[in-house]
Design a protein around this motif. Structure first.
Motif, PDB file in Angstrom:
ATOM      1  N   ASP A 259       0.808  -1.218   0.000  1.00  0.00           N
ATOM      2  CA  ASP A 259       0.000   0.000   0.000  1.00  0.00           C
ATOM      3  C   ASP A 259       0.846   1.276   0.000  1.00  0.00           C
ATOM      4  O   ASP A 259       0.296   2.379  -0.004  1.00  0.00           O
ATOM      5  CB  ASP A 259      -0.919   0.010   1.223  1.00  0.00           C
ATOM      6  CG  ASP A 259      -1.926  -1.135   1.193  1.00  0.00           C
ATOM      7  OD1 ASP A 259      -2.394  -1.463   0.083  1.00  0.00           O
ATOM      8  OD2 ASP A 259      -2.207  -1.699   2.262  1.00  0.00           O
ATOM      9  N   SER A 260       2.153   1.140   0.011  1.00  0.00           N
ATOM     10  CA  SER A 260       3.030   2.313   0.108  1.00  0.00           C
ATOM     11  C   SER A 260       3.687   2.611  -1.232  1.00  0.00           C
ATOM     12  O   SER A 260       4.501   1.821  -1.733  1.00  0.00           O
ATOM     13  CB  SER A 260       4.112   2.071   1.172  1.00  0.00           C
ATOM     14  OG  SER A 260       5.099   3.077   1.115  1.00  0.00           O
ATOM     15  N   LEU A 261       3.346   3.748  -1.824  1.00  0.00           N
ATOM     16  CA  LEU A 261       3.984   4.156  -3.080  1.00  0.00           C
ATOM     17  C   LEU A 261       5.468   4.403  -2.849  1.00  0.00           C
ATOM     18  O   LEU A 261       6.305   4.044  -3.685  1.00  0.00           O
ATOM     19  CB  LEU A 261       3.316   5.425  -3.620  1.00  0.00           C
ATOM     20  CG  LEU A 261       3.935   6.010  -4.889  1.00  0.00           C
ATOM     21  CD1 LEU A 261       3.861   5.022  -6.053  1.00  0.00           C
ATOM     22  CD2 LEU A 261       3.242   7.334  -5.257  1.00  0.00           C
TER      23      LEU A 261
ATOM     24  N   MET B  11       6.382  12.210  -0.518  1.00  0.00           N
ATOM     25  CA  MET B  11       7.487  11.245  -0.469  1.00  0.00           C
ATOM     26  C   MET B  11       7.275  10.110  -1.464  1.00  0.00           C
ATOM     27  O   MET B  11       8.213   9.644  -2.121  1.00  0.00           O
ATOM     28  CB  MET B  11       7.649  10.685   0.943  1.00  0.00           C
ATOM     29  CG  MET B  11       8.476  11.558   1.869  1.00  0.00           C
ATOM     30  SD  MET B  11      10.134  11.930   1.230  1.00  0.00           S
ATOM     31  CE  MET B  11      10.836  10.287   1.105  1.00  0.00           C
ATOM     32  N   GLY B  12       6.031   9.657  -1.586  1.00  0.00           N
ATOM     33  CA  GLY B  12       5.737   8.611  -2.549  1.00  0.00           C
ATOM     34  C   GLY B  12       6.007   9.053  -3.972  1.00  0.00           C
ATOM     35  O   GLY B  12       6.595   8.316  -4.771  1.00  0.00           O
ATOM     36  N   LEU B  13       5.593  10.267  -4.306  1.00  0.00           N
ATOM     37  CA  LEU B  13       5.820  10.803  -5.651  1.00  0.00           C
ATOM     38  C   LEU B  13       7.300  10.994  -5.927  1.00  0.00           C
ATOM     39  O   LEU B  13       7.778  10.740  -7.035  1.00  0.00           O
ATOM     40  CB  LEU B  13       5.073  12.129  -5.819  1.00  0.00           C
ATOM     41  CG  LEU B  13       3.551  12.036  -5.895  1.00  0.00           C
ATOM     42  CD1 LEU B  13       2.929  13.412  -5.739  1.00  0.00           C
ATOM     43  CD2 LEU B  13       3.107  11.397  -7.215  1.00  0.00           C
ATOM     44  N   LEU B  14       8.033  11.459  -4.914  1.00  0.00           N
ATOM     45  CA  LEU B  14       9.472  11.644  -5.091  1.00  0.00           C
ATOM     46  C   LEU B  14      10.156  10.306  -5.366  1.00  0.00           C
ATOM     47  O   LEU B  14      11.005  10.196  -6.253  1.00  0.00           O
ATOM     48  CB  LEU B  14      10.064  12.308  -3.843  1.00  0.00           C
ATOM     49  CG  LEU B  14      11.563  12.609  -3.862  1.00  0.00           C
ATOM     50  CD1 LEU B  14      11.951  13.474  -5.056  1.00  0.00           C
ATOM     51  CD2 LEU B  14      11.991  13.278  -2.558  1.00  0.00           C
TER      52      LEU B  14
ATOM     53  N   ALA C 268      -5.922   9.541  -7.943  1.00  0.00           N
ATOM     54  CA  ALA C 268      -5.862  10.943  -7.518  1.00  0.00           C
ATOM     55  C   ALA C 268      -5.318  11.082  -6.102  1.00  0.00           C
ATOM     56  O   ALA C 268      -4.691  12.097  -5.766  1.00  0.00           O
ATOM     57  CB  ALA C 268      -7.252  11.570  -7.620  1.00  0.00           C
ATOM     58  N   SER C 269      -5.536  10.070  -5.279  1.00  0.00           N
ATOM     59  CA  SER C 269      -5.070  10.136  -3.888  1.00  0.00           C
ATOM     60  C   SER C 269      -3.559  10.237  -3.783  1.00  0.00           C
ATOM     61  O   SER C 269      -3.022  10.683  -2.756  1.00  0.00           O
ATOM     62  CB  SER C 269      -5.547   8.902  -3.117  1.00  0.00           C
ATOM     63  OG  SER C 269      -5.063   7.706  -3.719  1.00  0.00           O
TER      64      SER C 269
ATOM     65  N   ILE D  86       4.641  -3.787 -11.104  1.00  0.00           N
ATOM     66  CA  ILE D  86       4.447  -3.583  -9.666  1.00  0.00           C
ATOM     67  C   ILE D  86       3.719  -2.266  -9.380  1.00  0.00           C
ATOM     68  O   ILE D  86       3.103  -2.084  -8.329  1.00  0.00           O
ATOM     69  CB  ILE D  86       5.819  -3.625  -8.934  1.00  0.00           C
ATOM     70  CG1 ILE D  86       5.625  -3.824  -7.434  1.00  0.00           C
ATOM     71  CG2 ILE D  86       6.627  -2.371  -9.221  1.00  0.00           C
ATOM     72  CD1 ILE D  86       6.931  -4.095  -6.692  1.00  0.00           C
ATOM     73  N   PHE D  87       3.753  -1.335 -10.355  1.00  0.00           N
ATOM     74  CA  PHE D  87       3.095  -0.038 -10.175  1.00  0.00           C
ATOM     75  C   PHE D  87       1.632  -0.051 -10.625  1.00  0.00           C
ATOM     76  O   PHE D  87       0.922   0.947 -10.435  1.00  0.00           O
ATOM     77  CB  PHE D  87       3.857   1.059 -10.939  1.00  0.00           C
ATOM     78  CG  PHE D  87       5.190   1.381 -10.336  1.00  0.00           C
ATOM     79  CD1 PHE D  87       5.293   2.197  -9.221  1.00  0.00           C
ATOM     80  CD2 PHE D  87       6.354   0.853 -10.875  1.00  0.00           C
ATOM     81  CE1 PHE D  87       6.520   2.482  -8.647  1.00  0.00           C
ATOM     82  CE2 PHE D  87       7.598   1.140 -10.323  1.00  0.00           C
ATOM     83  CZ  PHE D  87       7.675   1.948  -9.200  1.00  0.00           C
ATOM     84  N   ASN D  88       1.179  -1.145 -11.215  1.00  0.00           N
ATOM     85  CA  ASN D  88      -0.215  -1.196 -11.686  1.00  0.00           C
ATOM     86  C   ASN D  88      -1.219  -1.031 -10.545  1.00  0.00           C
ATOM     87  O   ASN D  88      -2.324  -0.525 -10.756  1.00  0.00           O
ATOM     88  CB  ASN D  88      -0.482  -2.524 -12.403  1.00  0.00           C
ATOM     89  CG  ASN D  88       0.078  -2.528 -13.817  1.00  0.00           C
ATOM     90  OD1 ASN D  88       0.204  -1.481 -14.448  1.00  0.00           O
ATOM     91  ND2 ASN D  88       0.422  -3.708 -14.315  1.00  0.00           N
ATOM     92  N   LYS D  89      -0.844  -1.443  -9.347  1.00  0.00           N
ATOM     93  CA  LYS D  89      -1.774  -1.363  -8.211  1.00  0.00           C
ATOM     94  C   LYS D  89      -2.106   0.077  -7.821  1.00  0.00           C
ATOM     95  O   LYS D  89      -3.048   0.322  -7.063  1.00  0.00           O
ATOM     96  CB  LYS D  89      -1.202  -2.115  -7.014  1.00  0.00           C
ATOM     97  CG  LYS D  89       0.126  -1.556  -6.516  1.00  0.00           C
ATOM     98  CD  LYS D  89       0.759  -2.495  -5.487  1.00  0.00           C
ATOM     99  CE  LYS D  89       2.127  -2.012  -5.055  1.00  0.00           C
ATOM    100  NZ  LYS D  89       2.791  -2.978  -4.149  1.00  0.00           N
ATOM    101  N   PHE D  90      -1.310   1.025  -8.334  1.00  0.00           N
ATOM    102  CA  PHE D  90      -1.554   2.435  -8.024  1.00  0.00           C
ATOM    103  C   PHE D  90      -2.350   3.144  -9.122  1.00  0.00           C
ATOM    104  O   PHE D  90      -2.513   4.366  -9.079  1.00  0.00           O
ATOM    105  CB  PHE D  90      -0.224   3.166  -7.792  1.00  0.00           C
ATOM    106  CG  PHE D  90       0.559   2.617  -6.637  1.00  0.00           C
ATOM    107  CD1 PHE D  90       0.131   2.817  -5.339  1.00  0.00           C
ATOM    108  CD2 PHE D  90       1.716   1.871  -6.854  1.00  0.00           C
ATOM    109  CE1 PHE D  90       0.851   2.296  -4.265  1.00  0.00           C
ATOM    110  CE2 PHE D  90       2.435   1.350  -5.788  1.00  0.00           C
ATOM    111  CZ  PHE D  90       2.002   1.564  -4.487  1.00  0.00           C
TER     112      PHE D  90
END
Length: 565
Positions: A112-114, A155-158, A148-149, A135-139
Motif C-alpha cells: 500500500d506504500s507508493l 514522499m511517494g511521488l518523489l 488521484a489520492s 508492480i506499479f499497476n496497483k496504483f
C-alpha cells in the motif's frame, strides 16, 4: 603564406587550477605522506581499521544491515548507505539484504506504500534484478491513469519519480509515472516543509540515478543529517569515511600534478585547455571506489591527453600536420616523428611514454601485455578526430547518423572505458577485450549520452570559433528544423539512450559488477560536467570549481568526538 597565419585560436579561459594552486590547497589540507600512511596499511587502500571509532561505526552499520527484518526500514537504510557514498564498504551485506528482500513477502509488506514500492523497485533494478514495472499497476485507476489520492503523497511521488528513471524501452507505465510524478511534485514543492522541498528541487534538477555519486554523497550528507529519522552513527561514519577517501584522492592529485608539471605541455603549447583538475573530477565520476587508484590515475592522464589532442585537431593543427600525426599514432612508433612540428612531437612523446607506462602497470598487476590494445584505443581516437577535421576542412556536413557513429568515439568515452577494462576486471578475457570498446553496447550507450550532453553544452561556442558541425547542426541540416526543435530532439535521444543503457546493465554478463558500473558512471560524468547546457570543461568556473573544492579540498566537519585531528 606563413602557416602561423592560418592557425585558429579558441581563446579558452586560462586554468583556475595551476600546479602551484593545487599544491597550496593540498598543503593546507595537511595531506602529508606520513599522515596518509597511517590510513593506508591494509590491502594497499583505505580501510582505516586502526582507528577504533571508524571500526566501531562500521560494525554498527553492518549489524543494522544484517539484523533489520522489517522491509520498510531495511530499504530506507540501504538507500541512505548508498546515497551517502559508503556502500562500497558493505557490498556483501547490501547484496545479501536485497537478495532476501526480493520476495513475495516483501511485496505484500509494502503493497500500500507508493514510497516503499518505488524504493523497492529502484534498489532492486540498481542491484541488477529485472523486477517487473507491473508492480506499479496497483496504483492505477480502473479507467487508466494513476489514482488521484497519490497527488498529495510527496514522499511517494518523489520515490516514484526516482524509480521511473530506471526504466527500459517499452515500459509505458514508467514513462507515465515520470510525467505524473514530475507534474505533481512541482505543485507540492510550494506546500511542503523546507527540507522536503529542497529534496524535491534537487531531484527535479537532476534525477538521482543520473547524478555522479561523489558530489551526490557530499550533498546528501548535509541533507540526511537534517532528517528526523536519521541514524546518527551512519551520519558520523559517512562523514569520517568521506574525509578519509578525500585523503586518498589527494595523494592521487599529488602524483598527477607531478606528472603534469614534468610533461610541461602548458608551457610549451599554450593553445589548449589546461584542465587537470576538471579532468580528474571526470575520472572520479567514472571510477569512484578508492581501491581503483591506479585506474583513476591512468584514466585522468588519458582524459588530459585526449583534451590536448582534441584541441589541436579542432583548433591549432594544419591539415598536413594532422595527416602525418594520425599516421604516426596508427603505427605507434617513433619513426617519422621528426616530420612533426615541435608541438606535436612533444605531445606524441608524452602520449607514447604515458601509455607505455600504463601498459607496464597492467602487465605487472594482471600479467596481460596491453601495449597493442592501448595502441588500438589511441589509434581509434586519433582517427575519429582526423575524420572530423577532414569534414571541417572540406566544408562537409555529415548526416546525423554518420556524425553520431564517429562522435561517440571522438568524445573519448570508449577510450577511457576501454582503458579501464584491464585495470578493473580481475580476469581479462580475449573475447571481451576484442569487443571493447567499439562493439559493446554497454559502452556505446554510455558514449552516446556523454556525447549528446557535450553537444548541447558546447556546440554554440564551437560553431562560433569554427568547428565541425555537431549533432544539433547535423540534425537541422538534414531535417530543415529549427535549433530549438533540434535541441529537443537531442534531449529525447538522451532519454532514450538512458533506457537502452539501463537495459544493458540488467543483462547477464561475465564482466565484473564494478566494471559494468563504469559505463553508467561515465554517462553521469557527462551530466555532471554539461547539464543545463553549461560547458564545465571550457569554462569551469562556479559550479565545477565548487565540486572540485568540496570533493578534494574541504573535509566534512566532524563532531569533536570523531575528529581524527
Amino acid at each position: 603564406m606563413d602557416s602561423m597565419e592560418v592557425r585558429c585560436s579558441a581563446n579558452y579561459h586560462s586554468t583556475f587550477w595551476d600546479i602551484d594552486s593545487i599544491r597550496a590547497l593540498l598543503a593546507r589540507s595537511n595531506c602529508t605522506a606520513a599522515a596518509i600512511v597511517d590510513f593506508l596499511h591494509i590491502c594497499g587502500w583505505l580501510q582505516a581499521l586502526s582507528h577504533d571509532h571508524h571500526k566501531r561505526l562500521k560494525e554498527t552499520v553492518q549489524r543494522r544491515l544484517q539484523d533489520i527484518t522489517q522491509p520498510h526500514h531495511l530499504l530506507g537504510l540501504i538507500d541512505a548507505v548508498q546515497r551517502l557514498g559508503v556502500a562500497y564498504r558493505f557490498e556483501v551485506e547490501i547484496s545479501d539484504a536485497l537478495d532476501g528482500l526480493h520476495s513475495e513477502n516483501t511485496k505484500h509488506a509494502i503493497k500500500d506504500s507508493l514510497h516503499h514500492t518505488s524504493l523497492y523497485f529502484r534498489l532492486l533494478r540498481q542491484h541488477g534484478c529485472n523486477l517487473s514495472s507491473d508492480i506499479f499497476n496497483k496504483f492505477k485507476k480502473e479507467g487508466g491513469g494513476f489514482k488521484a489520492s497519490l497527488c498529495e503523497d510527496a514522499m511517494g511521488l518523489l520515490s516514484m519519480y526516482e524509480a521511473a528513471h530506471l526504466g527500459v524501452k517499452g515500459e509505458a507505465i514508467l514513462e507515465e509515472a515520470q510525467v505524473f510524478s514530475t507534474a505533481n511534485l512541482k505543485i507540492l514543492m510550494e506546500r511542503v516543509e523546507r527540507k522536503l522541498a529542497d529534496r524535491i528541487e534537487h531531484a527535479l534538477e537532476i534525477p538521482l540515478y543520473w547524478r555522479a555519486s561523489r558530489p551526490e554523497a557530499r550533498w546528501y550528507i548535509d541533507a540526511y543529517e537534517k532528517e528526523d529519522g536519521r541514524i546518527d552513527d551512519l551520519v558520523d561514519f559517512a562523514k569520517l569515511d568521506f574525509n578519509m577517501v578525500q585523503m586518498v584522492y589527494q595523494t592521487e592529485l599529488e602524483e598527477l600534478s607531478m606528472w603534469w608539471e614534468l610533461l610541461g605541455l602548458p608551457e610549451k603549447m599554450g593553445f589548449f585547455r589546461d584542465r587537470l583538475m576538471e579532468n580528474y573530477l571526470l575520472a572520479i565520476g567514472m571510477v569512484v571506489e578508492p581501491q581503483y587508484s591506479q585506474c583513476r590515475i591512468a584514466i585522468t592522464k588519458a582524459i588530459v591527453l585526449i583534451t590536448v589532442m582534441d584541441d589541436f585537431y579542432d583548433v591549432h593543427g594544419l591539415p598536413d600536420e594532422l595527416k602525418v600525426f594520425t599516421d604516426i599514432v596508427n603505427r605507434w612508433d617513433l619513426e617519422g616523428i621528426d616530420q612533426l612540428p615541435e608541438y606535436m612531437k612533444l605531445y606524441y612523446l608524452a602520449l607514447y611514454n604515458t601509455t607505455n607506462e600504463t601498459a607496464y602497470i597492467i602487465l605487472k598487476e594482471k600479467g596481460f601485455n596491453a601495449t597493442h590494445y592501448l595502441k588500438k584505443l589511441w589509434a581509434m581516437q586519433s582517427n575519429s578526430y582526423f575524420r572530423e577535421a577532414q569534414w571541417f576542412n572540406s566544408g562537409y556536413t555529415p548526416k546525423f547518423d554518420e556524425y553520431l557513429d564517429n562522435a561517440l568515439v571522438s568524445v573519448g568515452v570508449p577510450l577511457v572505458l576501454g582503458l579501464s577494462y584491464p585495470m578493473i576486471q580481475q580476469q581479462i578475457s580475449k573475447a571481451e577485450i576484442d569487443l571493447i570498446p567499439e562493439d559493446l553496447n554497454l559502452l556505446r550507450w554510455a558514449s552516446i549520452i556523454f556525447r549528446l550532453y557535450n553537444d548541447l553544452a558546447t556546440s554554440k561556442a564551437e560553431q562560433q570559433r569554427g568547428d565541425v558541425p555537431k549533432s544539433i547542426q547535423c540534425y537541422m541540416h538534414e531535417t530543415g528544423s529549427s535549433e530549438e526543435v533540434a535541441r529537443n530532439h537531442i534531449r529525447d535521444l538522451i532519454s532514450d539512450a538512458w533506457k537502452e543503457l539501463n537495459a544493458e546493465c540488467l543483462k547477464p554478463t561475465s564482466l565484473s559488477k564494478h566494471y559494468v558500473g563504469v559505463a553508467p558512471n561515465s554517462a553521469r560524468s557527462g551530466v555532471l560536467m554539461y547539464h543545463h547546457d553549461f560547458d564545465g570543461i571550457a569554462d569551469p568556473r562556479s559550479r565545477t570549481n565548487a565540486h572540485i573544492t568540496s570533493i578534494f579540498f574541504e573535509p566534512v566537519a566532524l563532531k569533536e568526538s570523531i575528529n581524527l585531528g
